[in-house]
Design a protein around this motif. Structure first.
Motif, PDB file in Angstrom:
ATOM      1  N   PRO A   1       4.999  -1.774  -7.947  1.00 18.92           N
ATOM      2  CA  PRO A   1       6.394  -1.655  -8.314  1.00 18.92           C
ATOM      3  C   PRO A   1       7.455  -1.450  -6.973  1.00 18.92           C
ATOM      4  O   PRO A   1       8.459  -1.901  -7.020  1.00 18.92           O
ATOM      5  CB  PRO A   1       6.714  -0.511  -9.078  1.00 18.92           C
ATOM      6  N   VAL A   2       6.702  -1.023  -5.905  1.00 18.15           N
ATOM      7  CA  VAL A   2       7.742  -0.928  -4.783  1.00 18.15           C
ATOM      8  C   VAL A   2       7.198  -1.863  -3.585  1.00 18.15           C
ATOM      9  O   VAL A   2       5.986  -1.775  -3.225  1.00 18.15           O
ATOM     10  CB  VAL A   2       7.604   0.622  -4.367  1.00 18.15           C
ATOM     11  N   SER A   3       8.222  -2.518  -3.138  1.00 22.41           N
ATOM     12  CA  SER A   3       7.918  -3.542  -2.134  1.00 22.41           C
ATOM     13  C   SER A   3       7.652  -3.037  -0.657  1.00 22.41           C
ATOM     14  O   SER A   3       7.679  -1.809  -0.550  1.00 22.41           O
ATOM     15  CB  SER A   3       9.148  -4.573  -1.921  1.00 22.41           C
TER      16      SER A   3
ATOM     17  N   ARG B   1       3.828   7.672   0.350  1.00 23.55           N
ATOM     18  CA  ARG B   1       3.585   8.570  -0.651  1.00 23.55           C
ATOM     19  C   ARG B   1       3.020   9.926   0.024  1.00 23.55           C
ATOM     20  O   ARG B   1       3.748  10.919  -0.124  1.00 23.55           O
ATOM     21  CB  ARG B   1       2.245   8.426  -1.627  1.00 23.55           C
ATOM     22  N   ALA B   2       2.414  10.086   0.801  1.00 25.31           N
ATOM     23  CA  ALA B   2       1.902  11.076   1.895  1.00 25.31           C
ATOM     24  C   ALA B   2       3.197  11.720   2.597  1.00 25.31           C
ATOM     25  O   ALA B   2       3.271  12.759   2.665  1.00 25.31           O
ATOM     26  CB  ALA B   2       0.655  10.785   2.743  1.00 25.31           C
ATOM     27  N   ALA B   3       4.078  10.803   2.999  1.00 21.17           N
ATOM     28  CA  ALA B   3       5.276  11.100   3.763  1.00 21.17           C
ATOM     29  C   ALA B   3       6.113  11.606   3.142  1.00 21.17           C
ATOM     30  O   ALA B   3       6.854  12.985   3.532  1.00 21.17           O
ATOM     31  CB  ALA B   3       5.782   9.829   4.465  1.00 21.17           C
ATOM     32  N   VAL B   4       6.491  11.302   1.978  1.00 16.99           N
ATOM     33  CA  VAL B   4       7.425  12.025   0.950  1.00 16.99           C
ATOM     34  C   VAL B   4       6.850  13.448   0.533  1.00 16.99           C
ATOM     35  O   VAL B   4       7.539  14.412   0.358  1.00 16.99           O
ATOM     36  CB  VAL B   4       7.632  11.121  -0.121  1.00 16.99           C
TER      37      VAL B   4
ATOM     38  N   LEU C   1       5.522  10.139  -7.217  1.00 12.23           N
ATOM     39  CA  LEU C   1       5.189   9.035  -7.867  1.00 12.23           C
ATOM     40  C   LEU C   1       6.333   8.106  -7.373  1.00 12.23           C
ATOM     41  O   LEU C   1       7.702   8.347  -7.512  1.00 12.23           O
ATOM     42  CB  LEU C   1       5.544   8.998  -9.358  1.00 12.23           C
ATOM     43  N   LEU C   2       6.190   7.119  -6.428  1.00 12.06           N
ATOM     44  CA  LEU C   2       7.164   6.228  -5.919  1.00 12.06           C
ATOM     45  C   LEU C   2       7.566   5.231  -6.892  1.00 12.06           C
ATOM     46  O   LEU C   2       6.918   4.393  -7.646  1.00 12.06           O
ATOM     47  CB  LEU C   2       6.478   5.477  -4.641  1.00 12.06           C
ATOM     48  N   THR C   3       8.876   4.859  -6.850  1.00 10.79           N
ATOM     49  CA  THR C   3       9.637   3.918  -7.977  1.00 10.79           C
ATOM     50  C   THR C   3      10.339   2.960  -7.156  1.00 10.79           C
ATOM     51  O   THR C   3      10.910   3.383  -6.175  1.00 10.79           O
ATOM     52  CB  THR C   3      10.264   4.904  -9.021  1.00 10.79           C
ATOM     53  N   ALA C   4      10.775   1.788  -7.933  1.00  6.80           N
ATOM     54  CA  ALA C   4      11.747   1.067  -7.646  1.00  6.80           C
ATOM     55  C   ALA C   4      13.183   1.509  -7.653  1.00  6.80           C
ATOM     56  O   ALA C   4      13.915   1.051  -8.739  1.00  6.80           O
ATOM     57  CB  ALA C   4      11.434  -0.273  -8.145  1.00  6.80           C
TER      58      ALA C   4
ATOM     59  N   ASP D   1       0.993  -1.193   0.115  1.00  8.73           N
ATOM     60  CA  ASP D   1       0.048   0.005  -0.005  1.00  8.73           C
ATOM     61  C   ASP D   1       0.663   1.181   0.011  1.00  8.73           C
ATOM     62  O   ASP D   1       1.534   1.732   1.040  1.00  8.73           O
ATOM     63  CB  ASP D   1      -0.811   0.046   1.208  1.00  8.73           C
ATOM     64  N   PRO D   2       0.942   1.904  -1.010  1.00  4.54           N
ATOM     65  CA  PRO D   2       2.001   3.173  -1.187  1.00  4.54           C
ATOM     66  C   PRO D   2       1.443   4.286  -0.514  1.00  4.54           C
ATOM     67  O   PRO D   2       2.337   5.215  -0.429  1.00  4.54           O
ATOM     68  CB  PRO D   2       2.121   3.298  -2.661  1.00  4.54           C
ATOM     69  N   ARG D   3       0.146   4.207  -0.129  1.00  2.00           N
ATOM     70  CA  ARG D   3      -0.401   5.669   0.211  1.00  2.00           C
ATOM     71  C   ARG D   3       0.419   6.343   1.327  1.00  2.00           C
ATOM     72  O   ARG D   3       0.638   7.493   1.406  1.00  2.00           O
ATOM     73  CB  ARG D   3      -1.815   5.612   0.604  1.00  2.00           C
ATOM     74  N   PRO D   4       0.662   5.520   2.648  1.00  2.00           N
ATOM     75  CA  PRO D   4       1.170   6.232   3.556  1.00  2.00           C
ATOM     76  C   PRO D   4       2.675   6.962   3.296  1.00  2.00           C
ATOM     77  O   PRO D   4       3.015   7.955   3.766  1.00  2.00           O
ATOM     78  CB  PRO D   4       1.342   5.257   4.658  1.00  2.00           C
TER      79      PRO D   4
END
Length: 361
Positions: A247-249, A67-70, A82-85, A62-65
């Protein structure tokens, strides 16, 4: 002039080797001055959430937390992240999503992955080569006015040059995508200097700007693969459309959340200040060696030097147990250039002793 002529140049097939990276140099048994990843022990505030994330691997990430922190770190809304590997994935997404863009230009010398990704996606790339005799400084006028895509690093790998934010901002214009690779931005602070001078990560007013960031260098997370892009939501949506699912673990997302915290930002600034002192020590020792020229004004976690016969020096260093990064795989450089990672003063002194003996011989 050392190196190649400056100006705009088309790419050439097979030369240099854009796929060559520093990890190839750092073979087991050698002291690694070829890779720019910090190797200090992971702090508890980072190790704990990454370890705890292993308990949740049965669920999809779940990338939402994260993404919000960044987004909060850079004062932007989450839809501008946009988070990436790893940062390298960002270059692949840009190359694939921007197919057909007019006259893509890469400013060199710089990290080779942006051009490699463009070429792999079928783009015909032009290079702007910066002048080593001018300290590899950016002149915005060198970039063709009709370039629809411009890629540049800041601070630039391998030159360690930190370009003024005003010069980079001058490259932005409607109808152009301007990609600024800030993978090493968190290494550029110094005592008495605000964190990340010349960064564009907080700029939301520049048309077409995409800032590429990495979380793997300062925190020693190269094996975890985590980075992110900052830009306008519509442009990031285009990039996300060509990104694989999840894409991001989960552990990488936990790391991103932790590294975006105020605790991490304060720690980064302390690390950057210590790095500045270590870099000054390395530059001072290198500058005292005969025939060695330090390029520009180094501002990051590595230093670029020029020495006639540099390739032979690199091989001699390997024979003596030291790995440094060859320069001839970077467009605009050649075999007389070497990149050296900044390490602690004791490691630097031991390295300089060996290098001096090689040069004297």
């Amino acid at each position: 002039m050392h190196g190649q002529p400056t100006g705009v140049a088309p790419t050439t097939t097979g030369e240099p080797d854009l796929a060559h990276h520093g990890d190839v140099e750092a073979t087991p048994g050698l002291v690694d001055l070829a890779v720019n990843v910090r190797r200090d022990p992971m702090p508890d505030w980072l190790a704990a959430p990454v370890t705890a994330a292993l308990a949740g691997l049965a669920s999809y990430p779940d990338p939402r937390p994260a993404r919000a922190a960044v987004a909060a770190r850079h004062g932007r809304p989450p839809e501008e992240v946009l988070l990436t590997a790893g940062a390298a994935e960002g270059f692949v997404l840009l190359a694939r999503a921007l197919s057909g863009v007019h006259r893509p230009v890469v400013v060199h010398p710089q990290f080779t992955e942006p051009e490699a990704a463009l070429r792999a996606a079928g783009h015909r790339v032009e290079r702007v080569l910066l002048d080593p005799d001018d300290g590899f400084r950016l002149d915005p006028a060198l970039v063709p006015a009709d370039a629809g895509l411009v890629m540049i690093g800041n601070p630039t790998n391998p030159t360690s040059v930190l370009h003024p934010a005003t010069d980079l901002a001058a490259l932005a214009r409607p109808g152009r995508v301007l990609v600024v690779d800030e993978a090493f931005a968190d290494t550029t602070g110094a005592p008495g200097v605000r964190g990340e001078p010349e960064s564009l990560a907080g700029r939301r007013d520049l048309p077409g700007l995409v800032v590429v960031r990495s979380l793997t260098k300062t925190w020693g997370l190269a094996g975890l693969r985590i980075g992110y892009l900052l830009g306008a939501p519509a442009l990031l949506e285009r990039l996300a459309a060509v990104q694989p699912l999840w894409p991001v673990s989960t552990p990488a997302l936990a790391a991103a959340t932790a590294v975006a915290s105020p605790t991490a930002v304060a720690a980064e600034r302390a690390i950057a200040a210590r790095l500045a002192a270590d870099r000054d020590h390395l530059v001072s020792r290198l500058s005292a060696l005969p025939g060695v020229r330090v390029a520009g004004r180094p501002a990051s976690a590595f230093v670029l030097i020029h020495r006639p016969g540099g390739d032979r020096v690199r091989e001699a260093l390997r024979d003596r147990g030291w790995a440094v990064r060859r320069g001839d795989t970077f467009p605009g450089l050649g075999p007389d250039w070497l990149r050296i990672a900044v390490r602690d003063p004791a490691t630097t002194d031991a390295f300089i002793e060996v290098l001096a003996e090689i040069l004297e011989a």
